[in-house]
Design a protein around this motif. Structure first.
Motif, PDB file in Angstrom:
ATOM      1  N   SER A 109      38.673 -19.579 -57.151  1.00 52.21           N
ATOM      2  CA  SER A 109      40.055 -19.236 -57.490  1.00 52.21           C
ATOM      3  C   SER A 109      40.816 -18.651 -56.298  1.00 52.21           C
ATOM      4  CB  SER A 109      40.093 -18.261 -58.675  1.00 52.21           C
ATOM      5  OG  SER A 109      39.606 -16.998 -58.300  1.00 52.21           O
ATOM      6  N   GLU A 110      40.103 -18.099 -55.331  1.00 58.81           N
ATOM      7  CA  GLU A 110      40.735 -17.539 -54.133  1.00 58.81           C
ATOM      8  C   GLU A 110      40.949 -18.578 -53.040  1.00 58.81           C
ATOM      9  OE1 GLU A 110      38.043 -14.457 -52.901  1.00 58.81           O
ATOM     10  OE2 GLU A 110      38.315 -13.331 -54.750  1.00 58.81           O
ATOM     11  N   GLY A 111      40.330 -19.741 -53.212  1.00 61.15           N
ATOM     12  CA  GLY A 111      40.368 -20.761 -52.165  1.00 61.15           C
ATOM     13  C   GLY A 111      41.690 -21.482 -52.068  1.00 61.15           C
ATOM     14  N   PRO A 112      41.871 -22.179 -50.963  1.00 61.96           N
ATOM     15  CA  PRO A 112      43.110 -22.938 -50.763  1.00 61.96           C
ATOM     16  C   PRO A 112      43.223 -24.078 -51.776  1.00 61.96           C
ATOM     17  CG  PRO A 112      41.555 -23.337 -48.961  1.00 61.96           C
ATOM     18  CD  PRO A 112      40.951 -22.293 -49.838  1.00 61.96           C
ATOM     19  N   SER A 113      44.410 -24.308 -52.266  1.00 59.88           N
ATOM     20  CA  SER A 113      44.615 -25.327 -53.305  1.00 59.88           C
ATOM     21  C   SER A 113      44.231 -26.721 -52.821  1.00 59.88           C
ATOM     22  CB  SER A 113      46.061 -25.302 -53.797  1.00 59.88           C
ATOM     23  OG  SER A 113      46.944 -25.567 -52.728  1.00 59.88           O
ATOM     24  N   GLU A 114      44.426 -27.007 -51.554  1.00 58.76           N
ATOM     25  CA  GLU A 114      44.084 -28.337 -51.034  1.00 58.76           C
ATOM     26  C   GLU A 114      42.572 -28.576 -51.013  1.00 58.76           C
ATOM     27  OE1 GLU A 114      44.690 -25.684 -47.387  1.00 58.76           O
ATOM     28  OE2 GLU A 114      45.727 -26.001 -49.272  1.00 58.76           O
ATOM     29  N   ALA A 115      41.789 -27.542 -51.245  1.00 55.02           N
ATOM     30  CA  ALA A 115      40.326 -27.663 -51.267  1.00 55.02           C
ATOM     31  C   ALA A 115      39.787 -27.684 -52.693  1.00 55.02           C
ATOM     32  CB  ALA A 115      39.708 -26.510 -50.481  1.00 55.02           C
TER      33      ALA A 115
END
Length: 171
Positions: A109-115
């Protein structure tokens, strides 16, 4: 750009995958001829499938390979556990992995949306590990290899090779 907290969490997960790969190489080899081989060899196949995906994600986020000496030392200590104690070890690892899945979901949930695709994969492969261990603890070893093979095939079809990681932005 991924947050510092995300990078720290992913660095830990990246190192964890490198550790698991080394441990599974040992456990698969040392369990040949025993029913546990079905678990450890399938687990090894999963970690081998994971490796290029994690390497690419790490490179996209500017991370080097995990510290090989530390990973090798930790893996060596696990390799000292006698085969007779592997069932007890499995119970401990299962409990820790169940808790770890929740941490990976927070990391996702903290990760970049493109990933999103890769981070979903990251959680799914950890959930698979829990299921593998549960089947092993239930004595259902013969189901594990098929379970992992199906996961790998599905994952390869959904994101062939490592192409799904290409849009990631470097940190």
């Amino acid at each position: 750009m991924p947050s510092e907290m995300f990078i720290k969490g992913f660095r830990y997960e990246f190192s964890n995958r490198a550790f698991a790969l080394r441990v599974m190489q040992h456990l698969a080899k040392s369990s040949e001829g025993y029913e546990q081989f079905h678990l450890w060899s399938a687990y090894l196949a999963l970690e081998q499938f994971n490796e290029p995906r994690y390497q690419m994600a790490a490179a996209c986020w500017g991370l080097d390979s995990p510290p090989s000496l530390w990973v090798a030392f930790k893996a060596w200590t696990v390799s000292l556990v006698p085969r007779a104690l592997h069932s007890a070890l499995l119970k401990v690892v299962h409990s820790a992995t169940v808790s770890y899945v929740e941490k990976l979901k927070m990391l996702q949930s903290e990760g970049p949306s493109e990933a999103h695709s890769f981070l979903s994969y990251m959680v799914a492969q950890e959930e698979l590990q829990v299921e593998m261990m549960e089947r092993a603890m239930a004595g259902r070893y013969l189901e594990i290899e098929r379970l992992v093979a199906e996961f790998i095939i599905k994952s390869a079809v959904e994101s062939p090779a490592i192409s799904s990681l290409s849009p990631l932005q470097k940190a």
